[in-house]
Design a protein around this motif. Structure first.
Motif, PDB file in Angstrom:
ATOM      1  N   MET A   1       7.199  34.211 -51.772  1.00 55.48           N
ATOM      2  CA  MET A   1       5.841  34.231 -51.239  1.00 55.48           C
ATOM      3  C   MET A   1       5.026  33.146 -51.924  1.00 55.48           C
ATOM      4  N   PRO A   2       3.979  32.672 -51.277  1.00 54.09           N
ATOM      5  CA  PRO A   2       3.117  31.650 -51.896  1.00 54.09           C
ATOM      6  C   PRO A   2       2.461  32.180 -53.168  1.00 54.09           C
ATOM      7  N   ASP A   3       1.916  31.272 -53.953  1.00 53.64           N
ATOM      8  CA  ASP A   3       1.284  31.640 -55.222  1.00 53.64           C
ATOM      9  C   ASP A   3      -0.137  32.164 -55.009  1.00 53.64           C
ATOM     10  N   PHE A   4      -0.223  33.312 -54.343  1.00 53.95           N
ATOM     11  CA  PHE A   4      -1.525  33.921 -54.078  1.00 53.95           C
ATOM     12  C   PHE A   4      -2.153  34.468 -55.360  1.00 53.95           C
ATOM     13  N   ALA A   5      -3.491  34.425 -55.411  1.00 49.51           N
ATOM     14  CA  ALA A   5      -4.235  35.045 -56.505  1.00 49.51           C
ATOM     15  C   ALA A   5      -4.422  36.522 -56.195  1.00 49.51           C
ATOM     16  N   ILE A   6      -4.112  37.374 -57.164  1.00 46.61           N
ATOM     17  CA  ILE A   6      -4.262  38.805 -56.968  1.00 46.61           C
ATOM     18  C   ILE A   6      -5.745  39.173 -56.919  1.00 46.61           C
ATOM     19  N   GLY A   7      -6.054  40.252 -56.207  1.00 47.65           N
ATOM     20  CA  GLY A   7      -7.425  40.743 -56.164  1.00 47.65           C
ATOM     21  C   GLY A   7      -8.361  39.951 -55.285  1.00 47.65           C
ATOM     22  N   ARG A   8      -7.814  38.995 -54.532  1.00 50.86           N
ATOM     23  CA  ARG A   8      -8.607  38.218 -53.595  1.00 50.86           C
ATOM     24  C   ARG A   8      -8.053  38.466 -52.198  1.00 50.86           C
ATOM     25  N   SER A   9      -8.797  38.132 -51.174  1.00 51.89           N
ATOM     26  CA  SER A   9      -8.342  38.410 -49.815  1.00 51.89           C
ATOM     27  C   SER A   9      -7.407  37.314 -49.321  1.00 51.89           C
ATOM     28  N   GLY A  10      -6.813  37.550 -48.155  1.00 53.29           N
ATOM     29  CA  GLY A  10      -5.953  36.567 -47.521  1.00 53.29           C
ATOM     30  C   GLY A  10      -4.477  36.845 -47.677  1.00 53.29           C
ATOM     31  N   TRP A  11      -4.049  37.238 -48.889  1.00 51.27           N
ATOM     32  CA  TRP A  11      -2.616  37.428 -49.117  1.00 51.27           C
ATOM     33  C   TRP A  11      -2.085  38.664 -48.394  1.00 51.27           C
ATOM     34  N   ASP A  12      -2.887  39.743 -48.325  1.00 51.50           N
ATOM     35  CA  ASP A  12      -2.418  40.966 -47.667  1.00 51.50           C
ATOM     36  C   ASP A  12      -2.259  40.730 -46.161  1.00 51.50           C
ATOM     37  N   ASN A  13      -3.154  39.930 -45.595  1.00 49.50           N
ATOM     38  CA  ASN A  13      -3.028  39.588 -44.173  1.00 49.50           C
ATOM     39  C   ASN A  13      -1.765  38.767 -43.922  1.00 49.50           C
TER      40      ASN A  13
ATOM     41  N   VAL B   1      -6.026  31.863 -48.301  1.00 49.26           N
ATOM     42  CA  VAL B   1      -5.853  31.646 -46.856  1.00 49.26           C
ATOM     43  C   VAL B   1      -5.161  30.317 -46.599  1.00 49.26           C
ATOM     44  N   LYS B   2      -5.536  29.297 -47.369  1.00 45.89           N
ATOM     45  CA  LYS B   2      -4.884  27.988 -47.223  1.00 45.89           C
ATOM     46  C   LYS B   2      -3.397  28.092 -47.558  1.00 45.89           C
ATOM     47  N   LEU B   3      -3.093  28.780 -48.650  1.00 45.43           N
ATOM     48  CA  LEU B   3      -1.698  28.946 -49.062  1.00 45.43           C
ATOM     49  C   LEU B   3      -0.896  29.711 -48.014  1.00 45.43           C
ATOM     50  N   ALA B   4      -1.572  30.638 -47.331  1.00 47.96           N
ATOM     51  CA  ALA B   4      -0.900  31.438 -46.309  1.00 47.96           C
ATOM     52  C   ALA B   4      -0.554  30.633 -45.069  1.00 47.96           C
ATOM     53  N   GLY B   5      -1.218  29.506 -44.916  1.00 49.51           N
ATOM     54  CA  GLY B   5      -0.972  28.673 -43.742  1.00 49.51           C
ATOM     55  C   GLY B   5      -2.167  28.557 -42.830  1.00 49.51           C
ATOM     56  N   GLY B   6      -3.315  29.030 -43.294  1.00 53.41           N
ATOM     57  CA  GLY B   6      -4.523  28.923 -42.482  1.00 53.41           C
ATOM     58  C   GLY B   6      -4.963  30.235 -41.868  1.00 53.41           C
ATOM     59  N   LYS B   7      -6.075  30.167 -41.165  1.00 53.90           N
ATOM     60  CA  LYS B   7      -6.702  31.373 -40.622  1.00 53.90           C
ATOM     61  C   LYS B   7      -5.846  32.104 -39.596  1.00 53.90           C
ATOM     62  N   ARG B   8      -4.918  31.411 -38.947  1.00 54.35           N
ATOM     63  CA  ARG B   8      -4.109  32.080 -37.919  1.00 54.35           C
ATOM     64  C   ARG B   8      -3.153  33.105 -38.518  1.00 54.35           C
ATOM     65  N   THR B   9      -2.945  33.039 -39.839  1.00 54.57           N
ATOM     66  CA  THR B   9      -2.066  34.013 -40.494  1.00 54.57           C
ATOM     67  C   THR B   9      -2.820  35.265 -40.945  1.00 54.57           C
ATOM     68  N   VAL B  10      -4.110  35.323 -40.633  1.00 54.48           N
ATOM     69  CA  VAL B  10      -4.903  36.503 -41.004  1.00 54.48           C
ATOM     70  C   VAL B  10      -4.635  37.607 -39.978  1.00 54.48           C
TER      71      VAL B  10
END
Length: 309
Positions: A169-181, A229-238
């Protein structure tokens, strides 16, 4: 051998209310006994002491981003590498679990190899440590009935999956939004069953403020959330619970979600992303379904580029 490993990188145990609700959450997880392995990851103040007091596993060292926030990629890897449980569960540190959490996950594992279980939560204001003596489950269910508030369907505060899922998985920051989506998106894109368990798994989120975050702002307003959100690939991955392609019924069986107009339109919109694996077509379909939003995003992009040129 434990059936499930529940893992989390908790907040620091330095504020009384945060310490209390995290203690309540972890104590509820401990009610599963030896069937569940619990691990706290990270060396924030008070975490090691809490692990000793609560008699759960502790891993101090975790990779962090430039802001000092633990990375979920390392948290997930550490949980997998230090356990042998067939099921892994990331659960937010303020979430109280009830007995069927494990029962349902085990039942699905008996006939599915790759899946992600998610669901809605109940919000409840809890200010003191919960007495988890006999009858505590009935008492908290009564509290939910009298004082609980059903959180709007959106993201999820728990993620249950077999250990062979989410290997990277990408290097998401915990406790912030975007990664769960992104977790929702990744499951759909990989063809794993994304199962909404809202009707059968009750979880309790204990109310809290956001004083632990920079500026006291909610997680979705943090710069690190935008980076996620950027790490996830953008807003379409939400993706949200609306994007689940399966739903668990109260009798334990799986069924397809009801084909409401909203659901049908959403499935058409995300078809290029999850089936054709095309980001370009995904953007095109988004523009067709949300022309005003697409136009607004385009204007912001052009304005930003003009300023930088």
């Amino acid at each position: 051998m434990s059936v499930m490993t529940i893992f989390i990188s908790p907040k620091a145990f330095i504020r009384d209310h945060i310490a209390t609700i995290q203690w309540n959450a972890i104590q509820s997880w401990k009610q599963f006994g030896k069937d569940v392995d619990i691990v706290l990851i990270g060396d924030d103040p008070g975490v090691e002491e809490a692990s000793i007091d609560l008699e759960v596993r502790y891993i101090p060292h975790v990779k962090r981003n430039s802001s000092g926030t633990p990375l979920l990629s390392d948290i997930f890897s550490l949980a997998r590498e230090t356990s042998i449980s067939p099921l892994l569960a990331y659960v937010n540190a303020d979430i109280i679990l009830l007995p069927n959490f494990l029962e349902i996950a085990e039942s699905i594992l008996s006939y599915e190899k790759q899946f992600l279980l998610v669901g809605q939560r109940w919000d409840l204001d809890i200010r003191e440590k919960i007495n988890m003596s006999d009858g505590w489950i009935d008492r908290i269910r009564e509290d939910i009935k009298n004082r609980g508030r059903r959180h709007p369907a959106g993201g999820s505060d728990y993620f249950i999956f077999p250990r062979n899922c989410f290997m990277k998985m990408p290097d998401f920051a915990i406790g912030r939004s975007g990664w769960d989506n992104w977790m929702f998106y990744e499951a759909r894109m990989r063809g794993w069953k994304l199962i909404d368990c809202s009707d059968v798994i009750d979880i309790i989120h204990q109310d809290h403020d956001y004083a632990h975050l920079p500026g006291g702002q909610p997680h979705y307003r943090q710069q690190e959330s935008f980076e996620n959100v950027k790490l996830a690939g953008g807003k379409r991955t939400v993706f949200t619970l609306l994007d689940c392609d399966w739903k668990m019924k109260k009798d334990g069986s799986l069924t397809r979600p009801s084909l409401t107009v909203k659901k049908i339109l959403r499935e058409i919109e995300i078809f290029p992303l999850v089936t054709l694996k095309s980001r370009l077509l995904g953007e095109a379909f988004f523009a067709v379904f949300h022309p005003k939003k697409a136009y607004g995003e385009l204007r912001k992009f052009l304005t930003k580029n003009n300023k930088n040129s």
